[in-house]
Design a protein around this motif. Structure first.
Motif, PDB file in Angstrom:
ATOM      1  N   GLN A   1      -6.034   4.427  -6.283  1.00 58.07           N
ATOM      2  CA  GLN A   1      -5.172   4.373  -7.472  1.00 58.07           C
ATOM      3  C   GLN A   1      -5.759   5.212  -8.597  1.00 58.07           C
ATOM      4  O   GLN A   1      -5.028   5.760  -9.410  1.00 58.07           O
TER       5      GLN A   1
ATOM      6  N   ARG B   1     -11.821  -2.830   1.529  1.00 57.48           N
ATOM      7  CA  ARG B   1     -10.399  -2.481   1.476  1.00 57.48           C
ATOM      8  C   ARG B   1      -9.911  -2.440   0.032  1.00 57.48           C
ATOM      9  O   ARG B   1      -9.260  -1.492  -0.389  1.00 57.48           O
TER      10      ARG B   1
ATOM     11  N   TYR C   1      -2.973  -6.498  -4.811  1.00 59.01           N
ATOM     12  CA  TYR C   1      -3.505  -6.055  -3.524  1.00 59.01           C
ATOM     13  C   TYR C   1      -4.690  -6.913  -3.106  1.00 59.01           C
ATOM     14  O   TYR C   1      -4.833  -7.262  -1.928  1.00 59.01           O
TER      15      TYR C   1
ATOM     16  N   PHE D   1       0.832  -1.203   0.000  1.00 59.46           N
ATOM     17  CA  PHE D   1       0.000   0.000   0.000  1.00 59.46           C
ATOM     18  C   PHE D   1       0.869   1.257   0.000  1.00 59.46           C
ATOM     19  O   PHE D   1       0.701   2.153  -0.829  1.00 59.46           O
TER      20      PHE D   1
ATOM     21  N   ALA E   1      -7.281   2.411   5.395  1.00 59.96           N
ATOM     22  CA  ALA E   1      -7.342   1.086   4.788  1.00 59.96           C
ATOM     23  C   ALA E   1      -7.174  -0.019   5.825  1.00 59.96           C
ATOM     24  O   ALA E   1      -7.706  -1.111   5.645  1.00 59.96           O
TER      25      ALA E   1
ATOM     26  N   THR F   1       2.724   1.836  -3.284  1.00 59.87           N
ATOM     27  CA  THR F   1       1.859   2.338  -4.351  1.00 59.87           C
ATOM     28  C   THR F   1       1.578   3.815  -4.165  1.00 59.87           C
ATOM     29  O   THR F   1       1.634   4.596  -5.110  1.00 59.87           O
TER      30      THR F   1
ATOM     31  N   SER G   1      -4.919  -8.920   0.245  1.00 61.05           N
ATOM     32  CA  SER G   1      -6.042  -8.707   1.154  1.00 61.05           C
ATOM     33  C   SER G   1      -6.715 -10.021   1.471  1.00 61.05           C
ATOM     34  O   SER G   1      -7.140 -10.268   2.597  1.00 61.05           O
TER      35      SER G   1
ATOM     36  N   TYR H   1      -8.590   0.804  -2.127  1.00 55.91           N
ATOM     37  CA  TYR H   1      -7.289   0.824  -2.803  1.00 55.91           C
ATOM     38  C   TYR H   1      -7.454   1.148  -4.283  1.00 55.91           C
ATOM     39  O   TYR H   1      -6.744   1.982  -4.835  1.00 55.91           O
TER      40      TYR H   1
END
Ligand SMILES: Nc1ncnc2c1ncn2[C@@H]1O[C@H](COP(=O)(O)OP(=O)(O)OP(=O)(O)O)[C@@H](O)[C@H]1O
Ligand SMILES: Nc1ncnc2c1ncn2[C@@H]1O[C@H](COP(=O)(O)OP(=O)(O)OP(=O)(O)O)[C@@H](O)[C@H]1O
Ligand SMILES: [Mg+2]
Ligand SMILES: [Mg+2]
Lengths: 621, 607
Positions: free
Chosen positions: B108, B100, A249, A226, B127, A229, A253, B104
């Protein structure tokens, strides 16, 4: 101590051998112990508050019983005194319960926050102490993971654990005494239930330990990804890495989810298991007691009381399971944190420092050899003397080892063999304060912290006044653009200085070094992103600083005034305009100094520098 | 920044996420209810069993049945506890994970300007911490809140059935609790939110202190950084303690008031009983029930706090999710019929979001022909990097338009555009993976492994990054976070190779040679020129040597393009250009004679 698990070495492994596991658990518990020690007084206070509030709670039903059994008949007999007593006592007990509850809620928070603060600061201090070598391997994301999600696990334990454990244990102890007082045989039975519980707990410990370790490892991975990124978002976007990242990701996760579910499911067996054992125990008490009632050994009333007490005895088991669960989780987290804290900085402050408050600035490399970690040798063998006050330019091909040489002087790394000395004192014998006061390096990466421009410049000398900060900015030609920012010197430069341009970032970094006014100044490509006019400004400022002509002595913190002779400077630059003004040029190739002389000499000799210089001259038009 | 929304408005935003798992949540709720009923029932059943069937000299059978019944009930209770977890855990973690991942993904997508403003610690705390908390609340807090409320309601109803007078007294305590509850809600929400924000800021500080460790070490400022961190951590601690104090006061109220009411009830009840308005049996039963109700009432302080924290976690989550991505693909993306790479700026303007009235770039009009290399020159801070980042749409023009082969950038699909355009940034953003992965980051995925290897080789060769092969594991060497285990020039060449390996039609290079020594620069330029021959290139240059790569030069001055021409032309005619790029002389000079000197030279060259 098993070396395989020392520090952060084996951090990503959740399946440890028995001895390894024992070692990390021990260090994790030791860390917990060391966190509790400074706050033991509060710890006991909290426990005390919990115990007392439990006691006050018990008083309530007793008073009701007293009221019904004694005050009611007395009232009927015309005596209202017992009733008044019961009423007042009940209210007092209520007030005490409530007050003590409030006390332990705040006290728990104080306790847990004090410990968390302690640990946070310890981890922060330690990561700052660790050498760059370590930071290059251990990514920032991991440190953030240690500081956030691992600490969160500890926090959960502290917030709920202490009071539930204390009140639960107390409650069980009281009830156990009652049971024994009523009938010791039943008491033994109840205690016997402890045996299967113990085995269940062992089983749970063994498995949950692995699950929690796994969950720590995976969550750290998730955080690392995370953070990377988000810091590299521009490149992520420009090179369309979004989709691949998202898939990765999602995968991480999912791993994290699975690890979480695994640990929760274990608890999902453990906790009902404990409840079940308790309930079975109740049934067994009923069975054995029932037969004794049949044979007239036991009164029915006593049996009822026994069974109810047994039932009550197992009530807090729920809470205990919860406590044990968060304890396991916190322990796994502390295993990682303690591993980080166990890391030993390779660049260490000296045991017996030599004081050097104001260095003159002469630097010597004596038989220096250097490699990064156990990588290839970067600097094979170097002997070099730089007298105080000299301005030395380092030139050479990219990757030749110029920055490495500079970083050795700034003691970012320790030499693998030989020594580097400042005024004849080995750098390893200088305290960090002395070293940093005397040697300052502007690194190739101009890093700004979020915060105002002034704060960023003041990093060079925190006690500097605003005026001095502005002077420094003026000297490097940054004043003009800074005043044009919306809030001037108070403008927030945003994360990593994103609010200002690359060149402006370099100017600010430069002003920082200017403000620091060290005896030895190292500039690693400090002007590479500047346009030519700004570079020229910087050079003028630099010349002033180095010769000590600019307000020499007036603002210098050095009472001896030895700086009047000028500062030692090590300048790394590919643009040779800076180099031309140097007293001496060192041409570095593959970690060796291959040419050494004044710029004039070297150009005259027609060696590597002359060629470089020629090429550079040609590149100017 | 936190606008106050009501609890239900915030929580209801979870609904779309929760809907698929709602049945299982309800089942979990039922299990929890049944389990607590079971726990309540066991003592009652025991009482009956013991009193009815166990007498001295009774039958052994009765003992067996009684024990069996109790055993079964006990097993059922444990089973229901296990069942509740089974029902809830998997779905709740699934929701957590889904939220989550979507957070994310959304992050992005959000623009670079968004990321400029937000520290990554803040984003990270959303997150991780927030969503973890939400999961726990969904699986435990929310269910217990319902169970507790139901228990209290039923308990109070039972109490009414026993003695309405006493029940009324008990209920009277509820009024101040409600009133205080409202105050608690507003206050606690505020502190909860503050603590979450502060925790995020703290994470940001940690992140910066690690990324900036070289600067902190170089200036020996670790102590100051520590003090700063300590201060922030202290603040967080204060907030957490304030939070606990609010909770403590509320717990005080919810513990004290019902108990006070019960105390009063005790006195009144005994008085009633003494005049026989109330049977002793009812009095006993009333207090037995009250004892059952009081525990969940006390518990509700904690549950309420949990719910409020969950609410602010939801708010924080949606604060980011609500941020709109302004740079999106159009519904019907277009692409030039034949991609030649003509890049044109039409009256383009640009202002940063935080200073919309002060455009950095004004009315930029510039045509770059297919295959042409255009250098962009201007003083530090003139907006060169900003202009470059408009091309891959990392920032969006605020006025005018930019086109590639006549198609507006905004008509391309974003992904397609970024395939057409490749960038090398001025500060090299490398990732902590292998050299190979870094270089091939933007390379076309399709094709066999060999062709990727060939692309890698060529890109490394053009960028003169042959050193990569002599790293310990060759091109598979991990280069450490942000490539910091490489030298400055090595990093820059990897970043350059990355842009080249993407084989774009339009290449945007931001001062790509600044960290290279003169010799290497010459080598890179020689190879680069071949590549650039048929790639449209916009390259920022601070040095004449870099300008030499370009066919033409555009001069950026005060946010406008003030001149376009070849290097020699501009050198001859434009004094600002000379000021920016000519480095030989420091003294003020006689411009006229110099001009003629330059003219002489350019004649020489053209001859
Ligand atoms: N932290 C590190 N870990 C391992 N190797 C490193 C590290 N930093 C540099 N190196 C290697 O050491 C060699 C010398 O690097 P150095 O940074 O000193 O070069 P430089 O002369 O400053 O080059 P440039 O002009 O490109 O900045 C390079 O081959 C580089 O890959
Ligand atoms: N996020 C931002 N918000 C507001 N202003 C900004 C932001 N980023 C940069 N600026 C300002 O915009 C101007 C142009 O910045 P830019 O980075 O484009 O300059 P540049 O021409 O590339 O300079 P350099 O040669 O130093 O790299 C600068 O004055 C800078 O202060
Ligand atoms: Mg370097
Ligand atoms: Mg720039």
């Amino acid at each position: 101590m098993s070396s395989a698990t020392f520090g952060t070495a084996n951090e990503d492994n959740a399946h440890l051998t028995r001895t390894e596991s024992k070692a990390v658990r021990r260090r994790s518990l030791a860390l917990l112990g060391s966190l509790i020690r400074p706050v033991r007084a509060r710890f006991w206070l909290t426990i005390g508050a919990v115990v007392l509030s439990q006691a006050a709670r018990v008083a309530g039903p007793a008073l009701i019983a007293f009221g019904i059994d004694h005050a009611l008949p007395a009232l009927r007999a015309g005596n209202s005194l017992p009733l008044a007593f019961a009423g007042v006592a009940y209210l007092a007990a209520a007030a005490a319960t409530a007050g003590l509850t409030a006390l332990y809620v705040t006290s728990t928070a104080r306790l847990s926050q004090a410990m968390l603060l302690d640990l946070r600061v310890r981890v922060f201090r330690h990561t700052q102490r660790l050498s760059l070598e370590f930071h290059e391997k251990y990514t920032s994301g991991r440190i953030i993971a240690r500081q956030t999600s691992d600490l969160e696990a500890l926090r959960e334990l502290l917030d709920s654990g202490v009071s539930s454990l204390a009140s639960g244990l107390l409650f069980m102890a009281f009830t156990a005494i009652t049971v024994f007082a009523l009938d010791w045989r039943t008491g033994v039975l109840v205690l016997a239930a402890g045996v299967p519980m113990y085995f269940l707990a062992r089983w749970y410990q063994k498995h949950s330990q692995i699950a929690f370790r796994e969950s720590r490892v995976v969550s750290a991975r998730l955080i690392v990804h995370f953070v990377e990124t988000m810091t590299g978002i521009r490149a992520v976007k420009a090179f369309r890495k979004e989709r691949e990242n998202a898939a990765r990701y999602a995968e991480l996760s999912e791993d994290y989810r699975r690890a979480t579910v695994r640990s929760i499911n274990l608890n999902g067996i453990f906790q009902p298991g404990l409840v079940l054992i308790g309930n079975v125990c109740v049934a067994v008490v009923l069975l054995t007691g029932g037969f004794r009632v049949l044979s007239g050994e036991l009164a029915v009333g006593v049996l009822l009381a026994l069974i109810l007490s047994t039932k009550r005895f197992f009530q807090p088991v729920d809470q205990m399971a919860m406590f044990y669960n968060s304890f396991q989780s916190a322990q796994a987290a502390l295993e990682k944190v303690s591993g980080l804290l166990e890391e030993i900085p390779t660049v260490r402050p000296p045991q017996t420092p030599v004081a050097l408050p104001y260095a003159r600035g002469s630097i010597d490399f004596n038989g220096v050899e250097f490699r990064y970690g156990d990588g290839p040798v970067i600097i094979p063998r170097l002997d070099l003397h730089i007298p105080a006050g000299q301005t030395v330019a380092l030139v050479g091909q990219t990757g030749a080892g110029k920055s490495t040489l500079a970083k050795l002087i700034a003691r970012f790394y320790d030499v693998s063999a030989g020594s580097v000395t400042l005024d004849g004192v080995d750098l390893r014998q200088l305290t960090t304060e002395d070293l940093r006061r005397n040697v300052v390096m502007v690194t190739q990466e101009a890093f700004l912290f979020s915060g105002s421009v002034a704060d960023n410049i003041a990093l060079g000398r925190p006690e500097a006044s605003r005026e001095e900060i502005e002077d420094a900015a003026r000297a490097v030609g940054a004043h003009a653009f800074i005043t044009e920012l919306p809030d001037g010197y108070d403008t927030d430069v945003n994360k990593r200085g994103g609010r200002v341009s690359a060149g402006q970032r370099q100017l600010i970094s430069f002003a920082r070094a200017f403000l620091a006014r060290p005896a030895v100044l190292i500039l690693d490509e400090a002007t590479s992103s500047l346009d030519i006019p700004s570079e020229r400004m910087v050079q003028q400022g630099l010349a002033g600083l180095l010769r000590g002509t600019r307000e020499a002595g007036t603002r210098d913190t050095n009472p001896a005034g030895t700086h009047g002779a000028g500062r030692t400077a090590l300048i790394i630059a590919h643009r040779l305009s800076t180099v031309e003004t140097a007293d001496r040029v060192l041409v570095v190739h593959d970690g060796r100094v291959v040419e050494d002389g004044t710029p004039g000499q070297l150009i005259g000799d027609g060696g590597a520098f002359a060629r470089l210089h020629g090429a550079w001259k040609d590149s100017l038009v | 920044m936190a606008k106050q929304t009501s609890f239900f408005t915030s929580i209801s935003r979870l609904y779309p996420h929760v809907r698929p798992i709602l049945p299982r949540l309800v089942m979990g709720l039922l299990s929890a209810l049944l389990a607590s009923l079971m726990a309540l029932a066991i003592p009652q059943v025991l009482r009956v069993l013991v009193n009815e069937s166990l007498k001295p000299g009774g039958s052994a059978e009765a003992v067996w049945t009684a024990s069996l019944v109790i055993l079964l009930l006990g097993i059922a209770e444990a089973g229901l506890v296990a069942l509740r977890r089974q029902f809830v855990i998997n779905p709740a973690t699934t929701v957590e994970t889904r939220m989550r991942v979507s957070l994310y993904g959304h992050l992005q997508d959000l623009t670079v300007s968004f990321h400029d403003r937000w520290g990554s610690g803040q984003l990270l705390s959303r997150a991780m911490t927030d969503l973890n908390f939400l999961r726990r609340w969904m699986a435990f807090g929310a269910i217990m809140l319902v169970v507790t409320t139901l228990t209290v309601v039923i308990g109070v109803a039972v109490m009414f059935s026993m003695s309405w007078q006493l029940a009324l007294i008990f209920l009277a305590a509820a009024v101040p609790i409600m009133i205080y509850g409202f105050r608690f809600r507003t206050r606690f929400s505020k502190v909860a939110r503050r603590s979450q924000d502060q925790a995020g800021d703290l994470a940001t500080t940690v992140e910066e202190s690690v990324h900036g460790i070289r600067v902190l070490k170089a200036f020996g400022r670790s102590q100051e950084a520590l003090e700063n961190f300590n201060e922030q951590a202290q603040e967080l601690r204060q907030t957490e303690i304030a939070k606990a104090k609010h909770l403590a006061t509320f717990s005080l109220v919810v513990t004290l008031l019902p108990e006070l009411a019960l105390g009063a009830g005790l006195v009144v009840g005994i008085m009633l009983a003494s005049t026989d308005q109330l049977s002793i049996g009812s009095l006993v039963a009333f207090f037995a029930t009250a004892a059952v109700v009081a525990a969940p009432v006390e518990f509700c302080g904690m549950l309420l706090a949990m719910a409020l924290t969950a609410k602010s976690a939801v708010d924080r989550h949606f604060e980011v999710m609500d941020a709109r991505n302004t740079i999106t693909s159009p519904d019907k993306p277009r692409r030039p019929a034949e991609l030649k790479g003509a890049l044109s700026f039409h009256d383009a303007s640009f202002a940063f979001e935080d200073a919309p009235d002060k455009p950095i770039l004004k009315n930029i009009s510039l045509d770059i022909r297919p295959g042409e290399t255009m250098a962009l020159v201007g003083i530090t801070g003139s907006g060169k990097s900003a202009l470059l980042q408009l091309v891959p749409r990392l920032y969006e023009v605020t006025g005018g338009a930019i086109t590639i082969d006549g198609v507006d950038l905004r008509e391309f699909s974003v992904e397609d555009l970024r395939t057409v355009v490749a960038v090398a940034f001025e500060d090299t953003t490398l990732f902590s993976s292998s050299v190979r992965d870094n270089v091939l980051l933007g390379a076309p995925d399709a094709g066999p492994a060999d062709s990727r290897d060939a692309a890698l080789e060529e890109a490394l060769d053009v960028a003169q990054a042959h050193f990569a092969y002599s790293l310990p594991d060759g091109v598979d060497t991990l280069i450490g976070e942000e490539g910091l285990s490489l030298s400055g020039g090595q990093r820059q060449r990897i970043a350059l190779a990355r842009a080249i390996a993407a084989k774009p039609a339009v290449l945007v290079l931001d001062d790509p040679l600044s960290a290279l020594d003169v010799n290497t620069e010459v080598l890179v330029e020689a190879r680069l020129r071949e590549v650039l021959a048929d790639t449209t290139t916009l390259i920022v240059a601070h040095r004449p040597s870099t300008v030499a790569l370009a066919d033409r030069v555009a001069l950026l001055e005060d946010g406008r393009i003030t001149a376009v021409g070849t290097h020699t032309e501009l050198l001859a005619t434009n004094s600002h250009y000379r000021y920016v790029i000519a480095s030989l002389d420091t003294e003020p000079r006689d411009l006229d004679s110099e001009l003629s000197a330059f003219e002489d030279r350019s004649e020489e060259i053209s001859r």
